[in-house]
Scaffold this motif. Structure first.
Motif, mmCIF file in Angstrom:
data_model
loop_
_atom_site.group_PDB
_atom_site.id
_atom_site.type_symbol
_atom_site.label_atom_id
_atom_site.label_comp_id
_atom_site.label_asym_id
_atom_site.label_seq_id
_atom_site.Cartn_x
_atom_site.Cartn_y
_atom_site.Cartn_z
ATOM 1 N N THR A 124 -0.147 -2.811 -6.929
ATOM 2 C CA THR A 124 -0.897 -3.897 -6.273
ATOM 3 C C THR A 124 -0.765 -3.801 -4.756
ATOM 4 N N ARG B 266 -2.676 -0.801 -3.395
ATOM 5 C CA ARG B 266 -4.123 -1.050 -3.412
ATOM 6 C C ARG B 266 -4.552 -1.860 -2.190
ATOM 7 N N ASP B 267 -3.670 -2.791 -1.763
ATOM 8 C CA ASP B 267 -3.976 -3.626 -0.590
ATOM 9 C C ASP B 267 -3.846 -2.835 0.713
#
Length: 505
Positions: free
Chosen positions: A74, A77-78
């Motif tokens: 996560t 991905r950011d």
């Protein structure tokens, strides 16, 4: 001094076993510790643009590239662009495949070497074969040691294949040599030396692979290249030892050379009884045709011991030991230990493996092969049951994480008691000279094939079933306990002629 043991035979055992079984054990365990370092290096060569983009992203978030790798999906991905994230995922998959090949190719080499050991032992002799195959160590160590500097992961994989072929050949030649130079009263104990050195070299690979020794960015090529040192020891010592007396008499029909070799090994010229025994075997050999693979599979008196030898090899590999060694650190971490504690527990496990193999070496001529094999397999079954219970309950019962550690360590104790060492030399006890090279070749190939399949299949099955994967090993262990109990003969203190005679009935 133990009856039959003298400084000369001690020297021959060290020369024959140290350089050969070291390759087998050390290269089995050496990749365990530096996995992250090597996969990181592979990634930097396979996908330099991805590594460069991730390094830039790491700087923007005030951290090192290595810290970036520890972030979850996560977060990555950011922080990364969609294109870089997708490329990174694909690159990680490629690196995992390359790593899997680096590990597995060693077993493929072992299978190849195993199929050749009958040919090599018959053509070059036991001693001659052991000496010549050190050429493979030189090639393998050079390829692995220079792979990083050449920027080629292909060299690393090629080096692992070559050292695997060497280890497969050693697994047949060394136990054969040790068995044939041993007096009957010490045959089991000296056969166990091969496995003792395997366990010592696995432990050494774990110690040297620690991050404060050679488990570093600059150190890991040396960690892999060190495998050449025992080969140099063997090249310096084995030429001073004689060829196997049995090979000289039964294969080469050179009675004078055989008697001279036997006198050197026993430290006395009073070797007439042993020579007479070998001559009886030679006369018996003349009455039977040369043992071919077809003969081995169709003749009942050869097929039965071959099946026993293969089943003993399968009992060793399918009992779950490689999973305990390969995944010990993961098992300990799953059981709630931190990385440092897991590494210490893994070293403790390796140490127990060495100690118990040494105790097995002392006990084998007293307790017998079959008894130690059964004790070992029963102990492994009980510990696998305990490990499964611990892995299923440790989250709700914290003390069970320590029970898991005890179970894995005692599992290794069970393995070292019998299944670890006995199959390697047991095959040499079941066959007369004419069938021994072919039988050893088949049995060693079966061992390496099973090793390869377990290494390949364990992780997918573990992902599918979680801790219940150990149920598979429990079923296999029960099967082999029953098989050893009902089908395997005791060979303690019996001559080869007496052992082979029972299969001709």
């Amino acid at each position: 001094m133990v009856e039959g043991l003298n400084p000369r035979i001690g020297f021959a055992i060290a020369a024959g076993a140290l350089g050969s079984s070291f390759q087998h054990g050390y290269n089995t365990g050496v990749l365990n510790a530096p996995q992250e370092l090597i996969t990181g290096w592979v990634k930097s060569h396979v996908c330099p643009s991805v590594v460069s983009s991730m390094t830039e992203a790491a700087k923007e978030h005030a951290m090192e590239y290595k810290e970036m790798l520890n972030q979850n999906t996560t977060v990555l991905r950011d922080w990364l662009s969609a294109e870089t994230f997708a490329l990174n995922e694909a690159c990680d998959t490629n690196c995992t495949i390359i790593w899997s090949w680096t590990v597995a190719i060693f077993c493929i080499g072992g299978m190849m070497g195993g199929t050749l050991c009958g040919f090599v032992s018959s053509r070059l002799g036991r001693k001659g074969g052991l000496l010549l195959i050190n050429v493979l160590v030189a090639i393998g160590a050079t390829l692995m040691g220079l792979a990083k500097y050449a920027g080629s992961y292909q060299m690393l994989i090629a080096g692992r294949l070559v050292i695997g072929i060497n280890s497969g050949l050693n697994a047949g030649l060394a136990p054969m040599y040790l068995s044939e130079i041993s007096p009957t009263s010490l045959r089991g104990a000296l056969g166990t030396v091969y496995q003792l050195i395997i366990t010592l070299s696995i432990l050494l690979s774990q110690v040297l692979g620690m991050n404060n020794v050679l488990g570093t960015e600059d150190g890991w090529p040396w960690l892999l290249a060190i495998t050449a040192v025992p080969a140099l020891f063997q090249l310096a010592t084995l030429p001073f030892c004689p060829e196997s007396p049995k090979y000289l008499l039964l294969d080469k029909d050179d009675e004078m050379a055989a008697e001279s070799a036997l006198s050197w090994l026993r430290g006395t010229i009073e070797v007439h009884d042993e020579m007479d025994e070998m001559k009886k075997e030679q006369e018996a050999m003349k009455l039977v045709p040369k043992v071919t693979l077809k003969e081995m599979l169709t003749n009942g008196s050869l097929r039965r011991p071959l099946i026993i030898a293969m089943m003993m090899m399968l009992a060793q590999q399918l009992s779950g030991i490689n999973c305990a060694i390969f995944y010990s650190t993961k098992i300990f971490e799953t059981a709630g230990l931190n990385a440092q504690e897991s590494q210490s527990a893994t070293l403790g496990m390796g140490t127990m493996n060495v100690l118990m193999t040494f105790i097995s070496l002392i006990l084998i001529e007293k307790a017998g092969r079959k008894t130690l094999m059964l004790i070992g397999l029963c102990g492994m079954f009980l510990m696998t049951t305990l490990l499964l219970a611990a892995l299923l309950t440790f989250e709700t019962v914290p003390i069970m994480s320590y029970v898991a550690i005890v179970a894995v360590i005692l599992f290794v104790v069970g393995f070292a008691t019998g299944p670890g060492s006995i199959p390697w030399f047991f095959v040499t006890e079941l066959f007369a000279q004419s069938g021994r090279p072919t039988a050893t070749s088949i049995a060693v190939s079966v061992n390496w094939s099973a090793n390869f399949l377990v290494g390949l299949g364990f992780e997918p099955i573990r992902l599918l079933f979680g801790p219940w994967v150990f149920m598979v090993f429990m079923v296999i262990q029960v099967f082999f306990i029953a098989y050893v109990l009902l089908a395997v003969p005791e060979t303690k203190n019996r001559t080869i002629d007496e052992i082979t005679a029972q299969f001709r009935k």
